[in-house]
Design a protein around this motif. Structure first.
Motif, PDB file in Angstrom:
ATOM      1  N   MET A 251       6.917   8.664 -12.787  1.00 18.22           N
ATOM      2  CA  MET A 251       7.433   9.002 -11.454  1.00 18.22           C
ATOM      3  C   MET A 251       7.062   7.889 -10.452  1.00 18.22           C
ATOM      4  N   GLU A 252       5.819   7.403 -10.560  1.00 19.33           N
ATOM      5  CA  GLU A 252       5.396   6.338  -9.637  1.00 19.33           C
ATOM      6  C   GLU A 252       6.203   5.053  -9.857  1.00 19.33           C
ATOM      7  N   LEU A 253       6.449   4.763 -11.131  1.00 19.13           N
ATOM      8  CA  LEU A 253       7.225   3.565 -11.455  1.00 19.13           C
ATOM      9  C   LEU A 253       8.648   3.694 -10.886  1.00 19.13           C
ATOM     10  N   ARG A 254       9.216   4.861 -11.038  1.00 17.02           N
ATOM     11  CA  ARG A 254      10.564   5.106 -10.529  1.00 17.02           C
ATOM     12  C   ARG A 254      10.627   4.922  -9.021  1.00 17.02           C
ATOM     13  N   ARG A 255       9.559   5.381  -8.372  1.00 15.39           N
ATOM     14  CA  ARG A 255       9.536   5.262  -6.919  1.00 15.39           C
ATOM     15  C   ARG A 255       9.538   3.818  -6.437  1.00 15.39           C
ATOM     16  N   ARG A 256       9.027   2.911  -7.270  1.00 15.23           N
ATOM     17  CA  ARG A 256       9.053   1.502  -6.859  1.00 15.23           C
ATOM     18  C   ARG A 256      10.490   1.058  -6.620  1.00 15.23           C
ATOM     19  N   SER A 257      11.426   1.675  -7.358  1.00 17.13           N
ATOM     20  CA  SER A 257      12.840   1.377  -7.149  1.00 17.13           C
ATOM     21  C   SER A 257      13.431   2.243  -6.051  1.00 17.13           C
ATOM     22  N   LEU A 258      13.149   3.545  -6.148  1.00 18.17           N
ATOM     23  CA  LEU A 258      13.781   4.466  -5.194  1.00 18.17           C
ATOM     24  C   LEU A 258      13.326   4.207  -3.760  1.00 18.17           C
ATOM     25  N   PHE A 259      12.215   3.515  -3.619  1.00 17.01           N
ATOM     26  CA  PHE A 259      11.765   3.103  -2.290  1.00 17.01           C
ATOM     27  C   PHE A 259      12.932   2.418  -1.555  1.00 17.01           C
ATOM     28  N   TYR A 260      13.678   1.588  -2.292  1.00 15.39           N
ATOM     29  CA  TYR A 260      14.759   0.820  -1.665  1.00 15.39           C
ATOM     30  C   TYR A 260      15.897   1.709  -1.186  1.00 15.39           C
ATOM     31  N   SER A 261      16.304   2.654  -2.036  1.00 17.23           N
ATOM     32  CA  SER A 261      17.387   3.547  -1.582  1.00 17.23           C
ATOM     33  C   SER A 261      16.855   4.550  -0.560  1.00 17.23           C
ATOM     34  N   ASP A 262      15.582   4.923  -0.675  1.00 20.45           N
ATOM     35  CA  ASP A 262      15.004   5.820   0.343  1.00 20.45           C
ATOM     36  C   ASP A 262      15.144   5.198   1.734  1.00 20.45           C
ATOM     37  N   VAL A 263      14.757   3.918   1.836  1.00 22.12           N
ATOM     38  CA  VAL A 263      14.828   3.272   3.152  1.00 22.12           C
ATOM     39  C   VAL A 263      16.290   3.113   3.590  1.00 22.12           C
ATOM     40  N   MET A 264      17.126   2.667   2.684  1.00 23.68           N
ATOM     41  CA  MET A 264      18.492   2.297   3.093  1.00 23.68           C
ATOM     42  C   MET A 264      19.412   3.504   3.294  1.00 23.68           C
ATOM     43  N   GLY A 267      16.866   6.051   5.907  1.00 21.53           N
ATOM     44  CA  GLY A 267      16.653   5.376   7.191  1.00 21.53           C
ATOM     45  C   GLY A 267      15.205   5.295   7.646  1.00 21.53           C
ATOM     46  N   TYR A 268      14.257   5.481   6.749  1.00 18.12           N
ATOM     47  CA  TYR A 268      12.849   5.274   7.151  1.00 18.12           C
ATOM     48  C   TYR A 268      11.989   4.952   5.932  1.00 18.12           C
ATOM     49  N   TYR A 269      10.853   4.325   6.217  1.00 18.74           N
ATOM     50  CA  TYR A 269       9.904   4.021   5.144  1.00 18.74           C
ATOM     51  C   TYR A 269       9.231   5.313   4.692  1.00 18.74           C
ATOM     52  N   PRO A 270       9.306   5.656   3.413  1.00 24.74           N
ATOM     53  CA  PRO A 270       8.679   6.896   2.945  1.00 24.74           C
ATOM     54  C   PRO A 270       7.151   6.778   2.969  1.00 24.74           C
ATOM     55  N   GLY A 271       6.487   7.910   3.125  1.00 26.07           N
ATOM     56  CA  GLY A 271       5.020   7.925   3.223  1.00 26.07           C
ATOM     57  C   GLY A 271       4.331   7.300   2.017  1.00 26.07           C
ATOM     58  N   TYR A 272       4.882   7.513   0.824  1.00 27.81           N
ATOM     59  CA  TYR A 272       4.176   7.049  -0.374  1.00 27.81           C
ATOM     60  C   TYR A 272       3.993   5.545  -0.427  1.00 27.81           C
ATOM     61  N   ILE A 273       4.805   4.803   0.347  1.00 29.92           N
ATOM     62  CA  ILE A 273       4.705   3.344   0.246  1.00 29.92           C
ATOM     63  C   ILE A 273       3.382   2.846   0.843  1.00 29.92           C
ATOM     64  N   ASN A 274       2.798   3.636   1.755  1.00 29.99           N
ATOM     65  CA  ASN A 274       1.555   3.177   2.397  1.00 29.99           C
ATOM     66  C   ASN A 274       0.439   2.982   1.379  1.00 29.99           C
ATOM     67  N   ARG A 275       0.411   3.868   0.402  1.00 29.96           N
ATOM     68  CA  ARG A 275      -0.625   3.754  -0.622  1.00 29.96           C
ATOM     69  C   ARG A 275      -0.435   2.469  -1.447  1.00 29.96           C
ATOM     70  N   ILE A 276       0.818   2.135  -1.719  1.00 30.87           N
ATOM     71  CA  ILE A 276       1.113   0.899  -2.471  1.00 30.87           C
ATOM     72  C   ILE A 276       0.735  -0.319  -1.618  1.00 30.87           C
ATOM     73  N   PHE A 277       1.090  -0.256  -0.348  1.00 30.63           N
ATOM     74  CA  PHE A 277       0.722  -1.365   0.557  1.00 30.63           C
ATOM     75  C   PHE A 277      -0.799  -1.533   0.599  1.00 30.63           C
ATOM     76  N   GLU A 278      -1.508  -0.415   0.656  1.00 33.25           N
ATOM     77  CA  GLU A 278      -2.981  -0.498   0.691  1.00 33.25           C
ATOM     78  C   GLU A 278      -3.520  -1.112  -0.578  1.00 33.25           C
ATOM     79  N   GLU A 279      -2.992  -0.637  -1.707  1.00 37.46           N
ATOM     80  CA  GLU A 279      -3.476  -1.115  -2.997  1.00 37.46           C
ATOM     81  C   GLU A 279      -3.321  -2.632  -3.130  1.00 37.46           C
ATOM     82  N   PHE A 280      -2.208  -3.154  -2.625  1.00 35.83           N
ATOM     83  CA  PHE A 280      -1.955  -4.598  -2.783  1.00 35.83           C
ATOM     84  C   PHE A 280      -2.241  -5.381  -1.499  1.00 35.83           C
TER      85      PHE A 280
END
Ligand code: BG6
Length: 468
Positions: A251-264, A267-280
């Motif tokens: 599910m997490e791997l899938r979200r790395r892709s769906l992040f793009y369609s989620d935003v586009m 129309g907003y950055y989903p909450g889960y991306i913050n954890r990825i941003f923090e990690e990296f």
């Protein structure tokens, strides 16, 4: 109940850089593909090496032979033809004050021919074809100034083709920026650390989100009856077992892709991306107003490519975002000679997954089988394997329609043999139409029909009924 709606957009899809050739003709500039001798899975050259052969430089010479090719698409009954505009034909370095008239004329003639042959042109604005000068000067989409450069290009093509093209999409497989950053984001990041790579990749993605949203706005202003979508690579991702670790990570791997369609689309950055941003340790630079732009101009539809499925094992590398690169093998599925797992039901699964998430129209703009075609003794190509692949996938599309999913159309990838994007070869053929050309550039470029040509024609003629 009929299987496919009567206005279903049956057709095929190609990209300029894989088909046109004529890589320096009529004022075209060098684009990123012109330097990718062995495709995007490999490192591209910094300059064109005159002693080397670059298959895409001539490709299948669609630039000069498009009339013949479109006649064949018409014969199959295509309702839609997806293609890209080669950005460097319009703005050779991206930054000229005025567009290259010869390049614009070429697409005028091409769109006229497509329309004349009864097809709807479906245009990808940027399909791995950024002018190379923008990579040298700015490292592509890492630099925010690409937004204005891209919008200038969009304005020119929207104004010019407003009466001819109603279906647009901004960036081909935008989520692939994580696996082929040079192709999808025009960024060169090979020499960077993982942290730096993630920083640049997400920053470039942000610039592309803003650019895409502003292109949506512009498109609707200039062409009020247009539809403009986002486009992602969305082959299916499965957990390897029912072990909750596999399930969760898939599910997490899938979200790395769906992040793009989620935003586009949302129309907003989903909450889960913050954890990825923090990690990296990613710190995104946004300007005031960016969030409003992304919120105000979402994409009208979700276009996607689907070729295969991948199976994720917890703890295995997580860099890929679309799967397929690092996945485990799936014992229930056969593979193509290039190791791509053939999974028709996965397409129905993905259609359901995406429609549940967005409730926006879906457009399957790439699906197809790359294989080695052999000319038989009777001089023909009997590509039953391709027919089988296609039949099984289309049956699943009809099932997805019965599931209640809104699917606008299906454009098979590579209805005519073209140069492979991943490996830069001719040997990996997708076409219903064979092109006499090999990996070394030998051949007459003659076109001939494979068995699948007649088969697909029948499918379209019967609006899908012949599948059953
Ligand atoms: C998609 C691209 O990723 O896959 C196409 O949008 C590409 O450009 C297609 O051709 C198939 O990949 P390949 O590597 O077999 O050409």
């Amino acid at each position: 109940m009929k299987h496919f709606p009567k206005d279903f957009l049956w057709g095929g899809a190609i990209a300029a850089n894989q088909a046109e050739g004529a890589y320096l003709e009529d004022g075209k500039g060098i684009n990123i593909t012109d330097l990718a001798r062995h495709g995007f899975q490999n490192i591209a050259d910094d300059n064109i090496n005159p002693d080397e052969f670059y298959p895409s430089h001539e490709a299948i010479d669609f630039y000069h032979r498009y009339k013949e090719d479109l006649m064949l698409m018409e014969e199959m009954g295509f309702k839609a033809f997806r293609l890209s505009i080669s950005w460097a034909r319009i703005f050779p370095t991206g930054e000229e004050e005025k567009p290259n008239e010869k390049g614009l004329e070429f697409y005028d003639n091409l769109f006229d021919e497509i329309i004349k042959r009864g097809m709807e042109p479906v245009v990808t604005i940027s399909h791995y074809e950024t002018p190379y000068a923008l990579v040298e000067k700015y490292n592509g989409w890492e630099d925010r100034c690409l937004i204005d450069i891209f919008l200038k290009y969009c304005k020119v093509i929207f104004d010019r083709y407003k009466d001819k093209v109603k279906y647009w999409m901004t960036f081909n497989e935008i989520n692939n920026i994580h696996i082929i950053p040079y192709a999808a984001g025009a960024i060169k990041i090979d020499s960077y650390s993982l942290k730096e790579k993630m920083q640049i990749t997400y920053q470039a993605s942000h610039h592309m989100f803003v650019a895409s949203a502003l292109a949506n706005k512009l498109c609707h202003e200039i062409i009020p009856d247009s539809k403009i979508g986002c486009m992602l690579s969305l082959s299916a991702v499965y957990p390897n077992t029912c072990n909750p670790d596999d399930v969760f990570e898939a599910m997490e791997l899938r979200r790395r892709s769906l992040f793009y369609s989620d935003v586009m689309l949302r129309g907003y950055y989903p909450g889960y991306i913050n954890r990825i941003f923090e990690e990296f340790h990613v710190t995104l630079k946004k300007e005031t107003g960016d969030d409003e732009i992304i919120a105000s101009y979402p994409s009208d539809y979700l276009a996607f490519s689907y070729y295969r499925s991948t199976t994720h094992v917890a703890g295995s590398p997580f860099m890929g975002n679309t799967g397929g690169v690092t996945g485990a093998s799936n014992p229930y599925l056969d593979t193509t000679p290039w190791g791509w797992q053939i999974d028709p039901k996965g397409l129905r699964f993905v259609c359901n997954e995406l429609y549940d998430r967005y409730q926006k129209p879906l457009f399957i703009v790439e699906n197809g089988m790359g294989n080695i075609d052999v000319i038989s003794e009777d001089g023909k190509i009997h590509d039953d394997y391709r027919i089988d692949y296609l039949r099984r996938h289309l049956v699943e599309v009809s099932e997805a329609l019965k599931d209640g999913i809104l699917i606008i159309g299906y454009t098979y990838w590579g209805p005519i043999d073209i140069v492979s994007a991943g490996t830069g070869e001719m040997k990996k053929r997708y076409g219903f139409i064979y092109v006499d050309k090999d990996n070394e550039g030998n051949g007459t470029l003659k076109r001939s029909k494979k068995d699948s040509f007649y088969w697909y024609k029948k499918v379209i003629e019967t609006n899908g009924d012949s599948l059953f």
